[in-house]
Design an enzyme around this catalytic site. Structure first.
Site, PDB file in Angstrom:
ATOM      1  N   ASP A  53       0.608  34.268  64.931  1.00  0.00           N
ATOM      2  CA  ASP A  53       0.938  34.921  63.801  1.00  0.00           C
ATOM      3  C   ASP A  53       0.670  34.015  61.931  1.00  0.00           C
ATOM      4  OD1 ASP A  53       3.262  35.871  65.670  1.00  0.00           O
ATOM      5  OD2 ASP A  53       3.649  33.644  65.902  1.00  0.00           O
ATOM      6  N   GLU A 217       9.163  43.592  63.887  1.00  0.00           N
ATOM      7  CA  GLU A 217       8.929  42.796  63.157  1.00  0.00           C
ATOM      8  C   GLU A 217       7.375  42.049  61.819  1.00  0.00           C
ATOM      9  OE1 GLU A 217       8.543  40.499  66.515  1.00  0.00           O
ATOM     10  OE2 GLU A 217       7.023  41.767  67.246  1.00  0.00           O
TER      11      GLU A 217
END
Length: 534
Positions: A53, A217
């Site tokens: 991420d 997301e």
């Protein structure tokens, strides 16, 4: 409301890259040409390490990358680079996770919880890092310098089930926070206090289209040329793609395009990351790829803007969606190449832990030391019934597809009931350990509940080694100061678990309640195997 936008043609990077190489090489000799190519070109992945991420910003000539760390502590590593390709670890944002005693392995554990996808921005002289914990809420930590000191995380939203926050300060000074929910989607936008410390409303759903944008997301919100852009992944970790949404109004409606997908490449799920520009406004996209036991490794893609839409990666010639590139020219001035790499080996000569190390949970600081015996890491074992329930297990990221990792232990202070050694740390942990029963010490291989007995250990000095090649581990040991190594146990698979890649780890725990003594680690040496392409 969102609408799909027709994609325009992508720049033909696949065709241009060989020409760039030839121009860089000119009429040099083969050796000079090879050296010049190494200076000019980079090869993906730029980080063969589990920096999941990733988010990236630039300040002046420096780029800073942060990543999710889940249960590992300290949390959120900060990596620095001058060219987006070569990185070193500067430190961490979060010293401890104090939201629940289970982060200290009191009353349970928090494997797979903790710090999920973070975001970093700089505003009004402060660095801000936002991160979610899926069970507790969204938090922010600030610092006047990237090296800290970082403030203790403050609660921005105290609510379970939130993920992937990203702050945004508009041209008029208004502050916003965008985020998703665990399980992915929808995207929710809040007004936020100007200091970025708390939200001012319950939020508005600005994107919700599970049919066309499934598993939406990881939003990152930017403004460029009068448009608001949301860079966000869809489709899940292993097989998803990257979309960009665009609107003239921050609350929408947003059009969208799929801008990066696997295509004909071997790079699965290229998505979730950060857009960043060089000082001359060249665009780049840093993203992860899910790579089995190695976790989510990091790639770098060029970004070209056409009709106010970003085009990422290379044009595959047959579909209007970008795909990952294998290599490209290094951003910045190739005449000043850097050769930075994240730290790995450690001789424990510093009074502080080197920045590559992260504990399996919050450490008990009374049970480890770098000063009790200078030049050694001392672990004072605590009670546990196995490595996964043991505290103060020290880990670091793998940085290569293939490498050798060796540790040297001094067992002179080891006592009854203690297990100590080297592991690949994950849910199905494997490794080598020395266990003491009475006056006898025995070396063993372990993988889950399986055990393979090795030799008795009469001396105090032992070297333990793991060789990693892809998703396989081979273990060996030396009882003669590293002169010869002997294999122990079968070749063992390593795996992705708790949302993280497998990691080399140093551990010591005891199954007894009596005085455990101590275990001293002299050094940990990491050696890549095979050649890096640059």
């Amino acid at each position: 409301m969102i609408t799909a936008a027709r994609s325009g043609p992508l720049s033909r990077l696949r065709t241009l890259l060989p020409l760039i190489c030839l121009c860089a090489l000119g009429s040099r000799t083969p050796s000079q040409a090879a050296h010049a190519t190494a200076e000019v070109m980079y090869h993906n992945p730029i980080l063969f390490a589990d920096y999941s991420d990733p988010d990236v910003i630039r300040e002046g000539a420096n780029y800073y990358l942060i990543a999710s760390t889940f249960h590992f502590v300290p949390g959120i590593p900060i990596l620095q680079s001058t060219d987006l390709v070569h990185w070193t670890i500067e430190g961490h944002v979060v010293k401890r996770l104090n939201m629940d005693p289970r982060y200290s392995m009191i009353g349970g554990n928090r494997y797979g919880k903790g710090v999920w996808a973070p975001a970093i921005r700089k505003h009004d002289g402060l660095f801000y890092v936002y991160f979610p914990t899926p069970s507790e809420g969204i938090f922010v930590s600030t610092a006047p310098k990237i090296t800290g000191p970082w403030s203790t995380p403050e609660v921005v939203m105290a609510q379970a089930g939130l993920e992937d926050p990203c702050p945004f300060w508009d041209d008029d000074g208004k502050a916003y926070l965008i985020h998703s929910r665990t399980g992915a989607g929808p995207l929710i936008l809040h007004r936020m206090s100007p200091d970025g410390k708390h939200v001012l409303d319950n939020g508005n759903v600005i994107v919700n289209d599970p049919v066309h944008l499934p598993v939406l997301e990881g939003p990152k919100l930017y403004k460029r040329g009068g448009y608001y852009y949301i860079f966000a992944p869809i489709g899940g970790v292993s097989g998803g793609s990257q979309v960009v949404l665009r609107s003239r109004q921050i609350y929408g409606p947003y059009d969208y395009r799929v801008v990066l997908a696997q295509g004909s490449t071997g790079i699965n799920g290229p998505h979730q990351g950060a857009y960043v520009e060089t000082p001359n406004r060249d665009g780049w996209f840093v993203h992860f790829q899910s790579d089995g036991a190695h976790g989510r490794i990091v790639h770098l893609e060029p970004v070209h803007w056409q009709d106010d839409w970003p085009e990422i990666g290379a044009d595959p010639d047959d579909v209007p969606i970008g795909q990952p590139i294998p290599s490209g020219p290094i951003p910045g001035d190739p005449r000043v190449p850097s050769r930075q790499h994240p730290q790995t080996s450690d001789d424990f000569g510093s009074p502080r832990l080197a920045p590559q190390w992260e504990w399996n949970h919050n450490p008990d600081d009374a049970h480890w030391s770098l000063s009790a015996r200078p030049g050694y890491l001392r672990l004072i074992p605590m009670q546990a019934d196995g490595i996964l329930s043991a505290r103060d297990t020290l880990t670091e990221c793998m940085q290569d597809n293939a490498f050798e990792f060796t540790v040297r232990l001094d067992l002179a202070k080891m006592k009854q009931g203690v297990h100590a050694g080297l592991a690949m740390f994950e849910q199905s942990a494997s490794g080598l350990e020395v266990a003491q029963s009475g006056r006898e010490r025995r070396l063993s291989f372990f993988h889950l509940s399986d055990r393979v007995a090795g030799p008795l250990v009469a001396q105090n000095i032992v070297e333990l080694r793991v060789n990693i090649n892809g998703d396989e581990a081979r273990y060996s040991y030396s009882l003669d100061d590293g002169k010869t190594f002997h294999a122990l146990g079968a070749e063992t698979p390593i795996r992705f678990s708790w949302w993280k890649g497998s990691r080399p780890a140093l551990f010591a725990y005891t199954t007894e309640s009596s005085d455990p003594g101590a275990v001293d680690f002299d050094w940990a040496h990491y050696q890549p195997e095979g050649e890096n392409p640059w």
